[in-house]
Design an enzyme around this catalytic site. Structure first.
Site: not given
Lengths: 406, 270
Positions: B49, B60
């Site tokens: 990824e 995040d």
């Protein structure tokens, strides 16, 4: 192109997925989807609940001090030499700005949903103060996220929030202003989604926030409409409001959208001038994109990275705008313009000296444009400026620009 | 069959679990990313990824936020990320690459232009964190037409109704987010994850990979036991941050982290 809006068209928006035409929607990570869908369902139910509405109306009357006056600024009108200038005095609300209309409503929603922990983002600190205020009143735990740069330039509001029992989290990431505060509020929300209610301060964010903030702020326009009819026997010819995220503007505009004769002007922060790129005017100089849960006009670079913004006013220093404004721009119903930092500062001084009303620097943008606009209009016409907040919080900024240490 | 499906099916046939690392493209420098990808393949990973840097990575935590800042300092645009994948494909045509990021860079490039360029570069799947299936109607068909898998997230808060609907829109695998929070937080509860993933398996035939909170061989094995694959992100990105001055040392550090995870996952093979 301008479209004639009807009541039917308006009640169909936003649609079931939260879209205003091409704008709005729900662009968030999966963790938040269930919470947003629950909030939407509960809000649509409570919107029709007489008990909820009665509580909201009573709080606006007895706690906020509504209705706020519609005041004829006679001397400003004379000095300008054009249309009559009227001021919708949201600065006289409890806590000093329109923001409290929405925090009263959302805190009420939080109580109905049984959430005890409240988070909010803030730029100028007005929304943070309004959130801390309602949390103090309802005994709710309150966390406010604020960019480190704004913590510095709005230190008075930071202290007010602390006095009201809120925890202020200074956000160090990114540009350290409102957009970064919103990022961190979203991060907190995703972490504490089970017990936390996020009180968003503007008409942006994922559906249903643009809808419910607009509904809570629409009291501004409804009052203005009936006060105008009562005092002058007609509707205003033009409404002027500043636009950062755009909550005071949508609150003023929304009840007039079907009144074709009423011109709507949203004033963005032109910063150092649109041509310098140092501004916060996505509707004037940006393009559509996706940020903070909705599709809307944004300031971004060619690669889709969000651009740094600049405005003397922390509350307008944001690269996006509420999706309903993006829609109103594209269908041509509202006009979006900008004024520079310097024009806003001049307007701040002018309103203070001529009317004895000290506007917030955000609001001063609306004043600056309205004065220019009124000068081009006939004396029998009428312009209403939404005085969205008072300027006490900005005195340090003004003094600094004057080279004075307080 | 897509490259992702092929890899996951082969692993399943072997009774093995997928090890899926996440790193941010362009971190510490775009010229180094292809080398880091090959290093991870050598350490036994199955799917990569690759994070597309974004200025406002709302889902995040600080570790990946900082990685985005480092990558953006070197102008790692979405186009540059695609060039990185194209270069990787010159010497590797077996390891699937999934781009993971936020919607706005894709919007700015244009959905069709992106889908064309991604397929041409050798991308296999796209995971857009802030794009739930409800909003993916314009873009998902463009991906499907070009053989790109659409990977969506499932979370602890996802209802059964949504799990079914999201699985219907997904291909390749579904990404189960192990806890409510941002990347890099350390609050994984393995029993809860096991129960939820078992439940997801009842609702969809798609492979389920689990990410968020997997930091070492022990958690990788615990989560691998109940899922089809584990996604390891922040601990790798943090390693990149700490070793950014010395790329050879960085490659050794990444290998030292991934090797025990690979061994722990393979020790589960029956």
């Amino acid at each position: 192109m301008s479209v004639k809006l009807t009541e039917e068209m308006l009640t169909a928006l936003p649609d079931a997925r939260g879209h205003f035409g091409a704008f709005g929607g729900r662009f968030v990570s999966e963790t938040l989807m269930d919470s947003l869908m629950t909030l939407e369902r509960e809000y649509l139910r409570l919107k029709k609940d007489p008990e909820f509405q009665a509580t909201f109306d009573k709080d606006l009357a007895d706690y906020v001090g509504r209705p706020s006056p519609l005041y004829f600024a006679e001397r400003l009108t004379r000095e300008t030499g054009g249309a009559q200038i009227w001021l919708k005095r949201e600065d006289l609300n409890h806590t000093g700005a329109h923001k409290v209309n929405n925090t009263i409503g959302q805190a009420l929603l939080a109580s109905f949903l049984g959430k005890k922990r409240i988070i909010a983002e803030t730029g100028a600190g007005q929304h943070g103060v309004a959130t801390a205020t309602v949390c103090a009143r309802l005994g709710l735990e309150c966390h406010v996220f604020m960019g480190a740069e704004d913590v510095q330039r709005q230190s008075l509001n930071v202290y007010r929030m602390k006095l009201l029992g809120a925890q202020v989290h200074s956000v160090q990431s990114g540009s350290r202003t409102l957009k970064d505060a919103m990022n961190d509020a979203m991060r907190d929300w995703v972490t504490n989604v089970d017990d936390t209610f996020y009180i968003i301060g503007t008409v942006a964010g994922p559906h249903p926030y643009p809808l419910l903030v607009r509904d809570f702020q629409s009291v501004i326009g409804r009052e203005t409409r009936s006060q105008s009819l009562e005092k002058t026997g007609k509707l205003p010819d033009a409404l002027v409001a500043c636009v950062g995220g755009g909550s005071n503007a949508i609150g003023m505009f929304y009840p007039f959208l079907t009144d074709e004769s009423v011109q709507l002007y949203g004033v963005e922060a032109g910063g150092l001038g649109i041509e310098t790129g140092q501004h916060a005017a996505p509707l004037c100089a940006g393009r559509p994109g996706v940020l903070h849960g909705n599709r809307t006009y944004l300031m971004e670079d060619d690669d889709g990275q969000i651009a740094a913004t600049h405005s003397v006013s922390a509350g307008l220093d944001y690269p996006g705008v509420g999706p309903e404004h993006s829609w109103l721009k594209d269908i041509g119903r509202a006009n979006y313009v900008s004024v520079t930092d310097d024009e806003a500062l001049d307007a701040f001084r002018m309103l203070t000296l001529v009317e004895g009303i000290m506007p917030a620097l955000e609001t001063a943008h609306a004043v600056a444009y309205a004065v220019k606009l009124a000068a081009t209009m006939d004396k029998d016409q009428m312009v209403v400026i939404n005085i969205s907040g008072r300027g006490d919080k900005d005195i340090h900024t003004i003094a600094q620009l004057d080279g004075i240490e307080l | 069959m897509s490259r992702i499906e092929g890899v996951l099916q082969t692993l399943k046939g072997q009774g093995r679990k997928a090890l899926i690392p996440f790193i941010t493209a362009g971190d510490p420098h775009p010229d180094e990313t292809v080398g880091l990808m090959h290093t991870m393949v050598d350490a036994g990973v199955n799917i990569i990824e690759l994070g597309v840097p974004f200025s406002d990575p709302m889902a995040d935590g600080p570790v990946i936020q900082l990685a985005c800042e480092r990558a953006l300092k070197h102008s790692t645009s979405l186009r540059r990320v695609l060039a990185i994948v194209r270069e990787f494909r010159q010497t590797n045509d077996t390891t699937p690459v999934v781009l993971m990021g936020y919607l706005n860079p894709i919007e700015a490039m244009g959905y069709e232009a992106f889908a064309d360029a991604a397929a041409e570069a050798g991308v296999d799947g796209v995971l857009t964190v802030d794009l739930p299936p409800e909003e993916a109607g314009d873009v998902a068909p463009l991906f499907a037409e070009r053989g790109l898998d659409s990977i969506f997230l499932l979370a602890p808060t996802t209802t059964d109704e949504r799990i079914r609907a999201i699985a219907d829109h997904s291909s390749g695998y579904v990404y189960y987010v192990s806890f409510n929070g941002v990347t890099g937080a350390a609050k994984i509860n393995v029993e809860e994850v096991a129960a939820k993933v078992a439940h997801v398996h009842e609702l969809t035939a798609l492979p389920v990979a689990v990410g968020f909170g997997i930091r070492d061989a022990e958690t990788a094995a615990a989560v691998g036991r109940v899922s089809d694959g584990v996604i390891v992100g922040s601990v790798l990105v943090d390693t990149i941050a700490r070793n950014q001055a010395d790329i050879e040392e960085l490659k050794r550090a990444l290998t030292d982290l991934l090797n025990p995870m690979r061994e722990a996952l393979d020790s589960l093979a029956s």
